[in-house]
Design a protein around this motif. Structure first.
Motif, PDB file in Angstrom:
ATOM      1  N   ARG A  73       0.825  -1.208   0.000  1.00  0.00           N
ATOM      2  CA  ARG A  73       0.000   0.000   0.000  1.00  0.00           C
ATOM      3  C   ARG A  73       0.864   1.266   0.000  1.00  0.00           C
ATOM      4  NH1 ARG A  73      -3.840   3.223   4.199  1.00  0.00           N
ATOM      5  NH2 ARG A  73      -5.173   4.172   2.624  1.00  0.00           N
ATOM      6  N   ASP A  74       1.878   1.312   0.865  1.00  0.00           N
ATOM      7  CA  ASP A  74       2.694   2.530   0.966  1.00  0.00           C
ATOM      8  C   ASP A  74       3.445   2.832  -0.328  1.00  0.00           C
ATOM      9  OD1 ASP A  74       1.821   2.708   3.559  1.00  0.00           O
ATOM     10  OD2 ASP A  74       3.802   2.974   4.427  1.00  0.00           O
ATOM     11  N   ALA A  82       0.853   6.803   5.207  1.00  0.00           N
ATOM     12  CA  ALA A  82       2.257   6.514   4.915  1.00  0.00           C
ATOM     13  C   ALA A  82       3.120   7.725   5.248  1.00  0.00           C
ATOM     14  CB  ALA A  82       2.422   6.147   3.443  1.00  0.00           C
ATOM     15  N   GLU A 109       2.126   5.272  13.283  1.00  0.00           N
ATOM     16  CA  GLU A 109       0.829   4.923  12.709  1.00  0.00           C
ATOM     17  C   GLU A 109      -0.283   4.958  13.755  1.00  0.00           C
ATOM     18  OE1 GLU A 109       3.635   3.168   9.657  1.00  0.00           O
ATOM     19  OE2 GLU A 109       3.656   3.767  11.756  1.00  0.00           O
ATOM     20  N   HIS A 144       0.409  -1.927  10.921  1.00  0.00           N
ATOM     21  CA  HIS A 144       0.930  -3.210  10.447  1.00  0.00           C
ATOM     22  C   HIS A 144       1.830  -3.887  11.468  1.00  0.00           C
ATOM     23  CE1 HIS A 144       4.799  -1.151   8.802  1.00  0.00           C
ATOM     24  NE2 HIS A 144       4.089  -0.236   9.419  1.00  0.00           N
ATOM     25  N   THR A 190      -4.187  -5.148   7.649  1.00  0.00           N
ATOM     26  CA  THR A 190      -3.407  -3.913   7.703  1.00  0.00           C
ATOM     27  C   THR A 190      -1.924  -4.159   7.421  1.00  0.00           C
ATOM     28  OG1 THR A 190      -3.113  -1.869   8.993  1.00  0.00           O
ATOM     29  CG2 THR A 190      -2.839  -3.953  10.174  1.00  0.00           C
ATOM     30  N   LYS A 194       0.165  -2.852   4.304  1.00  0.00           N
ATOM     31  CA  LYS A 194       0.863  -1.564   4.228  1.00  0.00           C
ATOM     32  C   LYS A 194       2.307  -1.753   3.779  1.00  0.00           C
ATOM     33  CE  LYS A 194       2.356   2.175   7.345  1.00  0.00           C
ATOM     34  NZ  LYS A 194       1.959   3.368   6.581  1.00  0.00           N
ATOM     35  N   THR A 195       2.976  -2.785   4.303  1.00  0.00           N
ATOM     36  CA  THR A 195       4.371  -3.024   3.914  1.00  0.00           C
ATOM     37  C   THR A 195       4.690  -4.489   3.646  1.00  0.00           C
ATOM     38  OG1 THR A 195       5.083  -3.284   6.217  1.00  0.00           O
ATOM     39  CG2 THR A 195       5.209  -1.068   5.294  1.00  0.00           C
TER      40      THR A 195
END
Length: 438
Positions: free
Chosen positions: A56-57, A103, A354, A397, A420, A423-424
């Protein structure tokens, strides 16, 4: 009916049936991928990223750069060696809106880029992004000549009114809440008319490995950087104006995302190998070799990668994590299963990540029966017998992976919103169950 049946977002964290023995290939580094995208977008010629992280980021970063006019072509290498992105620099322009999600790299690295665009660039994101500090970047850009509308909040949403160029020059900032403030200014500095001199004036600067990563990557594309690490003035970084080269860069595995898998070896007394672990790196995750060894394991770095072996016992640790704060959730999870107390310090800035990671870790581990106390700059953890329950993630995350580590040893742990982790670390649930042989 179980709570997970009522709430499908709850993921039953698998309990290990014995010592793990697995090889886990970890995707590319988010920190390297997003820095490389920015530098490639500002270069004077096209560049290539091989094995970039697709998460996602990083997709938010790529879409944001595309919105400002940069070409990013996604494909597979001719030899089938993995994904390759070709980045084609172009004149940056608005008007457009950039969605940053939550992010930190996108919300902080791109306003200095937007200052070089022709036209207004609006930045917006997830509700949590409004609470994360951005004042260090906003105030610095104003000193350097940019016009920004943020209604005095020092945070999102905001609009950068790009004028096609920026004077640059000296600027003083307090980056004690995030080292990304420094990296953000350094990454775009070669394109400013006078370059940039960034002087940090606040308390201890966290996450220095990330700034070293920024400096190394700038130098690799031809930028001239004077910094404290090479005999420069303490807490001062100078970047001269210059053209940047296009690079053919292979992205390293994300060593911080290797943490839960190495922790699994420690928690279960097993063995996990992470292929392609670099011999030399600026990634904070490399510190896991020393930290997890002190907590009861051993590691061997070979041409194949890093093999970490647990001893069957987990020791408490007293450690300053100021340089590697992002590792705190995973270390706290392991410490909650140790045979003695732990003290994790130097990470007060995690309250601004976050989520407030210190408060979140305290609440979630304690609700499973733990004994965690917040200190001024960290956590004090006294191991207690833990029981099952819901482990909330707060859209973070690293909270999700921390809960999964505890679930290896504690039956009945259910992770709220394990998705979640995308994200990474895309496909984390499948990677986790695969490691366990499920």
């Amino acid at each position: 009916m179980t709570e997970s049946a009522v709430h499908p977002a709850l993921w039953p964290a698998p309990r290990a049936s014995g010592a793990v023995d697995a090889t886990v290939t970890v995707p590319g580094s988010k920190s390297v991928t997003n820095r490389a995208l920015v530098l490639a977008a500002l270069a004077a010629e096209p560049g290539w990223l091989r094995r970039p992280l697709r998460s996602r980021d990083t997709l938010l970063m790529a879409e944001a750069l595309r919105a400002m006019g940069v070409g990013i072509e996604e494909g597979v290498g001719p030899d089938g060696s993995g994904e390759v992105w070709r980045v084609i620099p172009a004149g940056l322009h608005g008007p457009t809106t950039i969605v940053v999600g939550n992010a930190g790299t996108v919300m902080r690295f791109l306003p200095p880029v937007a200052a070089l665009a022709d036209g207004p660039i609006r930045f917006d994101g997830d509700p949590r992004s409004y609470e994360r500090p951005l004042n260090g970047v906003i105030d610095a850009l104003r000193v350097l000549g940019a016009r920004i509308d943020d209604d005095g909040r020092g945070s999102l949403p905001m609009t950068v009114h790009g004028g096609g160029a920026l004077d640059g020059g000296p600027v003083s900032i307090d980056a004690s809440s995030s080292s990304q403030f420094v990296s953000a200014l350094l990454l775009s500095a070669p394109r400013y008319n006078q370059g940039v001199e960034v002087r940090h004036t606040g308390a201890r600067l966290p996450s220095m490995p990330h700034i070293r990563m920024t400096v190394d990557m700038l130098r690799a594309v031809g930028a001239q950087v004077d910094e404290p690490e090479t005999g420069g003035e303490p807490n001062v970084w100078r970047v001269s104006p210059s053209a940047l080269l296009g690079r053919d860069l292979t992205v390293e595995p994300d060593l911080s995302n290797a943490q839960p898998f190495l922790a699994a070896a420690l928690v279960t007394g097993g063995r996990v190998t992470i292929p392609d672990w670099p011999e030399r790196t600026t990634q904070p995750g490399d510190a896991l070799r020393e930290i997890f060894t002190a907590m009861g394991g051993s590691c061997e770095l070979t041409e194949r990668g890093l093999t970490f072996t647990g001893s069957g016992r987990i020791h408490g640790i007293d450690v300053d994590l100021g340089e590697v704060g992002e590792l705190t959730p995973g270390i706290a999870a392991v410490a909650a299963l140790a045979d003695g107390p732990s003290n994790l310090s130097g990470v007060a800035h995690l309250r601004l990540h976050e989520t407030d990671r210190l408060a979140a870790l305290t609440k979630e581990i304690n609700e499973l029966g733990g004994d965690v106390t917040e200190t001024a700059d960290g956590l004090r953890i006294r191991p207690r017998p833990l029981h099952g329950g819901t482990f909330h993630t707060y859209d973070d995350h690293r909270m999700a992976t921390a809960g999964s580590i505890i679930g290896l040893a504690v039956p009945g742990v259910e992770i709220e919103n394990v998705a979640t982790t995308a994200k990474t670390l895309p496909d984390f649930p499948q990677m986790w169950t695969g490691m366990l042989g499920a």
